[in-house]
Design an enzyme around this catalytic site. Sequence first.
Site, PDB file in Angstrom:
ATOM      1  CG  PHE A 147      -7.622  18.348  -7.985  1.00  0.00           C
ATOM      2  CD1 PHE A 147      -6.667  18.659  -8.638  1.00  0.00           C
ATOM      3  CD2 PHE A 147      -8.184  16.780  -7.923  1.00  0.00           C
ATOM      4  CE1 PHE A 147      -5.920  17.739  -9.405  1.00  0.00           C
ATOM      5  CE2 PHE A 147      -6.758  16.393  -8.280  1.00  0.00           C
ATOM      6  CZ  PHE A 147      -5.780  16.692  -9.206  1.00  0.00           C
ATOM      7  CG  ASP A 185      -1.456   1.351   1.265  1.00  0.00           C
ATOM      8  OD1 ASP A 185      -2.627   1.588   0.383  1.00  0.00           O
ATOM      9  OD2 ASP A 185      -2.174   1.908   2.388  1.00  0.00           O
ATOM     10  CE  LYS A 186       0.113   7.436  -1.932  1.00  0.00           C
ATOM     11  NZ  LYS A 186       0.405   8.126  -1.203  1.00  0.00           N
ATOM     12  CG  ASP A 193      -3.826  -2.039   2.933  1.00  0.00           C
ATOM     13  OD1 ASP A 193      -4.002  -1.372   1.691  1.00  0.00           O
ATOM     14  OD2 ASP A 193      -3.613  -0.426   3.385  1.00  0.00           O
ATOM     15  CE  LYS A 231      -4.739  -0.833  -1.795  1.00  0.00           C
ATOM     16  NZ  LYS A 231      -4.522  -0.332  -0.673  1.00  0.00           N
TER      17      LYS A 231
END
Length: 1205
Positions: free
Chosen positions: A602, A432-433, A879, A855
């Site tokens: 955004f 994971d980040k 996760d 994932k």
Amino acid sequence: MAGNGTKRRRRRLLQLSKLYTLTCSKACFKQDHSQIGTPGFSRVVYCNEPDSPESDSRNYSDNYVRTTKYTLATFLPKSLFEQFRRVANFYFLVTGVLSFTPLAPYTASSAIVPLLFVIGATMVKEGVEDWRRKKQDIEVNNRKVKVHRGDGSFDSKEWKTLSIGDIVKVEKNEFFPADLVLLSSSYEDAICYVETMNLDGETNLKVKQGLEVTSSLKEEFSFKKFEAFVKCEDPNANLYSFVGTMELKGAKFPLSPQQLLLRDSKLRNTDFIFGAVIFTGHDTKVIQNSTGPPSKRSMIEKKMDKIIYLMFFMVVSMAFIGSVIFGVTTRDDFEDGGVVKRWYLRPDSSSIFFDPKRAPVASFYHFLTAVMLYSYFIPISLYVSIEIVKVLQSIFINQDIHMYYEEADKPARARTSNLNEELGQVDTILSDKTGTLTCNSMEFIKCSVAGTAYGRGVTEVEMTMGRRKGSTLVFQGNESGGDDLEYSKEAIAEEATVKGFNFRDERVMNGNWVTEAHADVIQKFFRLLAVCHTVIPEVDEDNGKISYEAESPDEAAFVIAARELGFEFFNRTQSTISVRELDLVTGKRVERLYKVLNVLEFNSTRKRMSVIVQDEDGKLLLLCKGADNVMFERLSKNGREFEEETREHVNEYADAGLRTLILAYRELDENEYKLFNESIIEAKSSVSADRESLIEEVTEKVEKDLILLGATAVEDKLQNGVPDCIDKLAQAGIKIWVLTGDKMETAINIGFSCSLLRQDMKQIIINLETPEILLLEKTGEKDAIVKASKESVMLQIINGKAQLKYSGGNSDAFALIIDGKSLAYALDDDIKHIFLELAVGCASVICCRSSPKQKALVTRLVKSGNGKTTLAIGDGANDVGMLQEADIGIGISGVEGMQAVMSSDIAIAQFRYLERLLLVHGHWCYRRISTMICYFFYKNITFGFTLFLYEAYTTFSSTPAYNDWFLSLYNVFFSSLPVIALGVFDQDVSARFCLKFPLLYQEGVQNVLFSWKRILGWMFNGFYSAVIIFYLCKSSLQSQAFNKEGKTVGREILGGTMYTCIVWVVNLQMALAISYFTLIQHIVIWGSIIVWYFFMTVYGEIPTRISTNAYRVFVEALAPSLSYWVITLFVVVTTLMPYFIYSAIQMRFFPMYHGMIQWLRYEGQCHDPEYCDMVRQRSIRPTTVGFTARLEAKKRSVRRSEPES
């Protein structure tokens, strides 16, 4: 004072709410809403009526969540199944049952008691580990939330008691207990801010808004008579979609993801919300994205089963051969004339076993007896010994001070010990980040304004590269941004004093920017940072300091940077922004007011954000910031003055691992703005399905002809040591994939930050942002979209494979980057294997916008596709599926709850500890377990084959060579403790050398220490050892006097001598195999031999009813005889000599990786860079990522450019 505080809070809520209305829109019915009531969209919820008969009849799941492997009812059967699916345990169960028959060559208790001990010990261990999970489940399920009682008041209830339709009140910084439909909030427009890091890994806050019809429900008593009827989609795993309708006051209102609050996300920057429970427990989207806790078994354990099968085949083969010979011999026992050959077996009075008249039956019975007798080939204590060793190894992992995170007081914690050796065989890491690689904080560190680079801050990547180049610390940088590096300890010693701001440059700090050549551009640049955002300022009444609450850490970093550089944003009203800034003309600090007219938010499609403001002079300004690939194309012809320099700086910043944005502006005339404003209001008021495209068309027309100001560079702060750790793992031959819920630009920036990507790396980007797909999406024809999208993804994958093929064997490194929409098609059964081939051929793989389910599916694909060990590491609930699907799941025990840790196999506090966990503990555990298993089979073959040889010598009479208790205690007292000590303490090289030479880890990746070649080699060692022991002992003792009285040996003396030789040989073999002696190993090796002599003496003194043929054998026969001691010495030395010679030759002329490093240390060359580099060249896999690879790529680039210059 309290009243003033309440007023300030209400005023702030009003500001937030009104600001949001600039970017928000009305709910509208879309095509998906027509499916309500059809299969897949059949859920019905009676809000505020959880106990109604209609609700009860639906039988929806409760809100209790379980992550344990067992329940009280399933523990015994499921755990027994887990134990007896191990083939060795099943074999011993069968032989244990047979031991109750007259066929057994030993007593039933000696067979059953060890089995019960082994099974019982393992089940207790499993139970304890699952009980820990149970306690964590209890903690989560017993959390409290306020629930409407029915009379207009709310009481605290446990999460597990929630029902569908309940109205709950969630307060600031609390987690949502179930999936809720947002009804109202503390803001007047029913908006709330939600942090979804546990779900998708993103740190920026999401804005949710309830329906306008329920926004007035702000007090608890207002729910006394509230009733609503919700129809929506059935439970599913899609985090980003929700379709439903709410019937209230006789009207229908559409529900979308904008109204859905997901379990395990957190309420932020909002005092409270009211919501209706829609999905509970295992129906919630976060649990739908998880999988049940699997029963994981290591690759070595699975291979061990194959060895057991091989051993079982050998046992059956030997039993079959022996029974055939025995049958033939028994049939021929009566010679002509009635002479009995084997008179001592009394075949003439035998019922079955030795009856020559019933030889086939006797042969079959002998087969069963032999199968039981040869069971000593298969080590019953192997599994329990491995369990003991793994538990002790886990304790060492838990106690490792080098993996203790002092700031959070969190040590490493092995939650299961089943997978220790897998830590030494990891081929691919899927990470994971957010919260795993990064620590969720942004720092403004550099910028480029008017073509000039500013900022001497140092990034984590630059620090690691500087250390690699041999500097004590890293460079400050220079004005030109070139490669000339000036190293300075002071640069590093100076810590950033303001969170989010790590910018150092005297040219623009302290107001010095006014002396710069382009001071007017610098002023506009920082003014844009101070105005173009949606941040809310909060003033501390005590000290007057201003803090900021932002939707994303990027925005907070920009506003903080502007403040520190003299442009302080200090106040926001419903439609204005106030900034304190330095006036260029007067040189004094002045307050300026900007009227905010529009906010163009955004999103991942636009990749930019704009605000339209009016300054005090009446000028209309469009201020815009966005990604370089969308901003440069929007510049006007006269706005490109600094484009070339800015592009160069942006590339340098990206190479340093920084996130960049381009800043630009333009002036609008009143007519143009009036036309735009009318168009945007009309587009936002639309209730048609193409509303988003209408808004996009309007914004496209105004966000053009911009004038470039410069670029910002923000560091998404990596956790300490991440680049170093990734570099070491890459040198160890481990591939690293990043699976993140973040948008593609963010993931790519982090890839550069941690050196998974670099500028010269060719990027293969797979997405569905093509004009054809976007056009189809506007039409809404789903079948056509799916077909075209799948074809597009397939084509992009094939093109990517072609690029790999054309690159051939050169040094070009490729990176594969794919978004979540494309990944959904890439994981289809007919595409996934082609996708995997492409991914495996790339140096780096980054999957963006990945859902938790994706994932897990990617992890499953990698695990099953290449057959190698996979490790997943993450910190959030998003996760969990990935951690459970991987061979090894590592949970980061960070700040985002315990969901990942609860589902992990091992928990660590920081990503950097993965380096020591794998390269040190992983390597040690793999080597120890591999050697331990090989040794187990060696020692049991050595022991068991002497039984077979003695059987053959006695014409397979089913008479064991040894006493019953000698048989039973061989694996308990005389050979088990040394192998356990090896499994816990042995080290081929020290931890320092494991980290210095990461290539050592490749022994595990290649599985060289547990290959069939090595396993069969150890088995062969056992067979020839047994042959030498048996024939030397037999030949030495045969047909000659054993003692002074002239007596010859019997079975008890031969058996005692052979047993003594075996005890010496297997224990000294262990001493030869050990690389690292400790006091404990000396004690258990020599102690096992001493225990044998002690046992023989004491056991021999017990009456013959128990000791049988061992009665006083040692005291009266063996010990007094000189030949016994001489034979023991001679046999032991002769047996061990072949292994000693083989090991010496291999170590000297054909050393393995660890042997090379042992020689390097022995010869004192561990500090010789040239020799160390030569050792590193033995790596099987070139290092393609990490800062080492980055430096090598730069060297290659310099070498290529030299001839040209």
